[in-house]
Each structure stands twice: as structure tokens, then as C-alpha cells.
Scaffold this active site. Structure first.
Site, PDB file in Angstrom:
ATOM      1  N   HIS A  58     -70.502   7.101 -87.311  1.00  0.00           N
ATOM      2  CA  HIS A  58     -71.480   7.558 -86.310  1.00  0.00           C
ATOM      3  C   HIS A  58     -71.125   8.965 -85.846  1.00  0.00           C
ATOM      4  CE1 HIS A  58     -74.479   6.653 -83.011  1.00  0.00           C
ATOM      5  NE2 HIS A  58     -73.976   7.827 -82.652  1.00  0.00           N
ATOM      6  N   HIS A  60     -72.940  13.222 -85.106  1.00  0.00           N
ATOM      7  CA  HIS A  60     -74.120  14.094 -84.947  1.00  0.00           C
ATOM      8  C   HIS A  60     -73.767  15.463 -85.522  1.00  0.00           C
ATOM      9  CE1 HIS A  60     -76.499  11.374 -82.332  1.00  0.00           C
ATOM     10  NE2 HIS A  60     -75.282  10.888 -82.098  1.00  0.00           N
ATOM     11  N   GLN A 153     -84.333  11.513 -81.161  1.00  0.00           N
ATOM     12  CA  GLN A 153     -83.551  11.695 -79.931  1.00  0.00           C
ATOM     13  C   GLN A 153     -84.389  11.538 -78.658  1.00  0.00           C
ATOM     14  OE1 GLN A 153     -79.906  13.164 -79.086  1.00  0.00           O
ATOM     15  NE2 GLN A 153     -80.855  11.904 -77.506  1.00  0.00           N
ATOM     16  N   HIS A 211     -79.163   3.988 -81.965  1.00  0.00           N
ATOM     17  CA  HIS A 211     -78.505   4.117 -80.673  1.00  0.00           C
ATOM     18  C   HIS A 211     -79.154   3.024 -79.820  1.00  0.00           C
ATOM     19  CE1 HIS A 211     -77.402   8.022 -82.227  1.00  0.00           C
ATOM     20  NE2 HIS A 211     -76.683   8.281 -81.159  1.00  0.00           N
ATOM     21  N   GLU A 214     -77.374   2.467 -74.965  1.00  0.00           N
ATOM     22  CA  GLU A 214     -76.304   3.383 -74.520  1.00  0.00           C
ATOM     23  C   GLU A 214     -76.583   3.675 -73.054  1.00  0.00           C
ATOM     24  OE1 GLU A 214     -75.946   7.134 -76.545  1.00  0.00           O
ATOM     25  OE2 GLU A 214     -74.013   7.578 -75.618  1.00  0.00           O
ATOM     26  N   ASP A 310     -68.877  10.119 -83.004  1.00  0.00           N
ATOM     27  CA  ASP A 310     -70.080  10.526 -82.282  1.00  0.00           C
ATOM     28  C   ASP A 310     -70.199  12.046 -82.128  1.00  0.00           C
ATOM     29  OD1 ASP A 310     -72.507  10.088 -81.048  1.00  0.00           O
ATOM     30  OD2 ASP A 310     -71.698   9.246 -79.207  1.00  0.00           O
TER      31      ASP A 310
HETATM   32 FE   FE2 Z   1     -74.676   9.124 -81.054  1.00  0.00          FE
END
Ligand code: FE2
Length: 431
Positions: A58, A60, A153, A211, A214, A310
Site C-alpha cells: 500500500h 501512493h 481520492q 481505502h 480510514e 502508505d
Molecule cells: Fe493510502
């Protein structure tokens, strides 16, 4: 038999000691004690650990190394991070994303990472991140596996063009369907988004990695819908819930129903320990919640768990260095996984468990696997985590692609640093 590469006297994560590993044509062809054969290159592992490469399930990569552009995250919260990312997206170029991502890939490989699953934001009508990371994926393919998740996102329903953009991204070659149900406008929209995205993945034969929840809100229960849709659509084993932080705060009775549903659906879970402990509980006074999902309980139920990193130096997290042992170390502490067995499991969470999440083939230090390995300056997985061990050599397809000089301040308690010839690992031009 002649090998391209022969590693002598290696310990393995499963507890085997003093084995030799022979590689030919990019594959591991022998793992046994006392191999006597010719090899183009021989590495004396000196009783240190040889592991399959680290796997970061995971990440970005479209945002990494952008720290401070265009400004810093002042509050340190997830929501300011999302807002800051929204400021950066329109002003960054494809070339800038590619440059940052390639720099990160170099760092990651030197830290022994062999595979990364990266989310890529598709809430940008120009799809700059998608274009950039597809380019990066092909540029790094010979030394790093990169999987891409189409990540809405700003919400696949909340953002007006996200649905169209996601389809475009998948058509361009992004291979996994992402989502963010807790960021949709309502709980109902969040649940609907999970259904929509799972149906899309089922239609196209793709994996899902969302996701999911979260949040510190105990009522954020989208993972329930994710488990339901996974079972309904026959996607068992192909769906991952990332973060799942709300589970930390949920009512225990509800969780006692939820976890068996997740296990039934064969969901994978990805906590991101560095980021979760940094971002969750920000609205609390004291006591402050840790916010990491229920790792021991999920594990007890047989759910496969991989730890992800992440973020590294981006709008959400200023720190990080591509070190999956740092990630394992934090996950271990936050979940209080302190027994010998539990600590060793934390190493699995950044290697084989995450390889399972990504569906990697030929992963492992076994005969018949790909000759992708890392030589760590530690005798076993627990010591590797304790020391965030130096990656003495990173091997891909039977060739050494990165070396780091042994660390003699590493506090290995058995005096082992002296057993490795430092000259063997010294970088070129070192004095
Ligand atoms: Fe993430």
C-alpha cells in the site's frame, strides 16, 4: 551444475540455517546445505538472513517526495493532507511525478523492496498521475514490480468525473479497482460506492483494494459491505480492505459479528502502521486512541494481513525512507505483538503476506522461485526488525542490483558483523 549466482551459508526466514542458494537463469534452482559447484558469482552470506524481497502492498507513488509542495500540512490531519494534495494536483506536471517516482523506486530497491502496490489518484481529468505511473511501471519493470490501483481520492460518487476517469484509467492499464467509501457524502453513498466498485471489478476480472473506514468513527462500517459484496460477487481472495482504522474504535459485540464475515469473504487487510499511528486519534483529548485496526484478532480469524508504508514525504507524512522493517517495527509496537512468534509474524507481514495480497508468483526463497532476494545484516527476522537491518545486497533475477556497506554500529549482540568481509559489500569508490 554451474550457477550464475551462489549464496553460501545463509539463514532463511523459516528458521533454516547455513544453507546455500544456487541461482540460474533468474530462478532459484537449489536450496540445500553444502553445495559444491561452479558459479559466476559467489556471495558469502556469513550466517546472515536471506529473505525474499520486501513487499509494500500500500503506497501512493504519485504523491511521494512532494513534501512541502506547494506548502506543508500544518494541522497534520488526514483531511488537511487531502486538501493539500488537491492544491498540488493541478500544478504538478507528468514529468515531475515521473521524476519523483523514479527517485523513490531507486530508494525502495536499495531498501530491499521488490514489489509495490501503489494507489494512483484518478480524480484529475487530465489523469496525469495515471500517465506518469504507467510510464514508471514500464521503466522499472526489470527491477521492481509495480501494481497500480485506480484510486478515486475525492470519492467515486462525490467527485463528478471520477466514474468516467476510473474507467479511462482501467482502459489505460491500471489493474486494480480502488475506492474510499468513508469519504463519500453519506454512509449510504459510501455503501453504494462499495457495491458499484466491486461490480466493476467483477465485470472486468480485476482485484479490489479500497481505502476502507480510514476514520476514528466507530460507525464507519463500510468493510461490512465490502465483505458482503466480495462474497456475493465471488471475489473471495481478490479483495483488500486498506487501513480499516475504524475497527479500532468499534463496539466489541459488533466486531464479533464482523470479523467472521470478513474471514468468510477471504478479505485481505492492510494496516499502515506509521500513518495510522500518526493520523488517527487526532480529534481525541486523552486517552488518545491508537487507531490501528485489530491486527491480533483479524489474524486469529485467519485473515491475511500485510503491513503497508502508505506515504513517504508527502502531504500526509513528512518522514519515511522506504524501510519496510520500520513499518514492521511500528506495527509490532502498536499492536503489542511482543512474543517471539508474533514478532516473527511481523516480518511475514512485510514479505510473504503482502506478496499474497499482490498475487505475486514465484515469491520465496525456495527451489523454483524467482531469484529475487535480500541479504540482511541480521541473523533472523526478529533481529532484522530490531535493527532495521542493513540491506547488504539486493538481488533481482539472480543479479546483485544494490549493495550497502555493513553497519558496524548495528549492535548485533553475537558479534556477527565481524564475520562478513566488509570489502565485499563496500560501495564502489569508498575510501
Ligand atoms: Fe493510502
Amino acid at each position: 551444475m554451474e550457477f550464475d549466482l551462489l549464496l553460501k551459508n545463509a539463514n532463511l526466514p523459516d528458521g533454516q540455517t547455513g544453507v546455500d542458494i544456487g541461482c540460474a537463469n533468474g530462478m532459484i534452482v537449489a536450496v540445500e546445505r553444502g553445495i559444491n559447484a561452479e558459479a559466476a558469482e559467489v556471495i558469502d552470506a556469513g550466517g546472515y538472513l536471506v529473505s525474499p524481497p520486501f513487499v509494500d502492498p500500500h503506497f501512493h507513488m504519485d504523491a511521494t517526495l512532494s513534501l512541502g509542495t506547494p506548502r506543508m500540512n500544518v494541522s497534520g490531519t488526514l483531511l488537511e493532507g487531502i486538501a493539500l494534495w488537491g492544491e498540488l494536483k493541478p500544478v504538478q506536471s507528468v514529468d515531475e511525478i515521473v521524476t519523483r517516482a523514479l527517485r523513490y523506486c531507486d530508494l525502495a530497491v536499495s531498501m530491499g523492496i521488490g514489489s509495490i502496490r501503489s494507489h494512483v489518484d484518478i480524480c484529475d481529468d487530465e489523469l496525469k498521475g495515471v500517465e506518469a505511473l504507467l510510464d514508471v511501471r514500464s521503466q522499472v519493470a526489470s527491477y521492481l514490480d509495480l501494481q497500480l490501483v485506480g484510486f478515486p481520492q475525492d470519492g467515486v460518487f462525490r467527485d463528478p468525473t471520477a466514474q468516467t476517469n476510473l474507467l479511462r484509467a482501467l482502459d489505460m492499464g491500471v489493474e486494480i479497482v480502488g475506492g474510499i467509501p468513508h469519504f463519500e457524502r453519506t454512509m449510504q453513498d459510501g455503501a453504494r460506492s462499495v457495491t458499484y466498485l466491486c461490480e466493476l471489478a467483477a465485470e472486468r476480472g480485476l482485484r479490489v483494494d479500497m481505502h476502507c473506514d480510514e476514520s476514528d468513527d466507530p460507525m464507519s462500517r463500510h468493510v461490512e459491505t465490502l465483505a458482503y459484496e466480495t462474497s456475493r460477487l465471488g471475489l473471495e481472495g481478490r479483495v483488500t480492505g486498506s487501513h480499516l482504522t475504524s475497527m479500532h474504535s468499534m463496539d466489541n459485540y459488533y466486531v464479533s459479528k464482523l470479523i467472521p464475515l470478513m474471514a468468510e469473504a477471504e478479505l485481505h487487510a492492510i494496516p499502515n502502521p506509521l500513518i495510522n499511528i500518526m493520523l488517527q486519534g487526532r480529534h481525541d483529548t486523552y486517552p488518545k486512541r491508537r487507531g490501528q485496526t485489530r491486527v491480533p484478532e483479524l489474524r486469529e480469524a485467519g485473515i491475511n494481513i500485510g503491513f503497508g508504508s502508505d506515504c513517504v514525504m508527502d502531504p500526509w507524512y513528512s518522514l519515511g525512507r522506504g524501510d519496510m522493517l520500520d513499518v514492521a517495527n511500528m506495527g509490532l509496537h502498536v499492536a503489542q505483538l511482543s512474543s517471539r512468534k508474533d514478532m516473527a509474524w511481523c516480518f511475514d507481514a512485510v514479505t510473504e503476506n503482502s506478496a499474497k495480497i499482490m498475487g505475486l508468483e514465484g515469491y520465496g526463497v525456495r527451489k523454483g522461485c524467482k531469484a529475487n532476494m535480500v541479504l540482511l545484516q541480521a541473523v533472523d527476522p526478529i533481529e532484522a526488525i530490531r535493527l532495521r537491518a542493513t540491506r547488504l545486497a539486493v538481488i533481482r533475477a539472480g543479479k546483485v542490483i544494490s549493495r550497502t556497506q555493513a553497519s558496524y554500529a548495528a549492535l548485533n549482540l553475537d558479534g556477527r558483523p565481524g564475520t562478513v568481509d566488509p570489502a565485499q559489500y563496500a560501495p564502489k569508490n569508498a575510501g
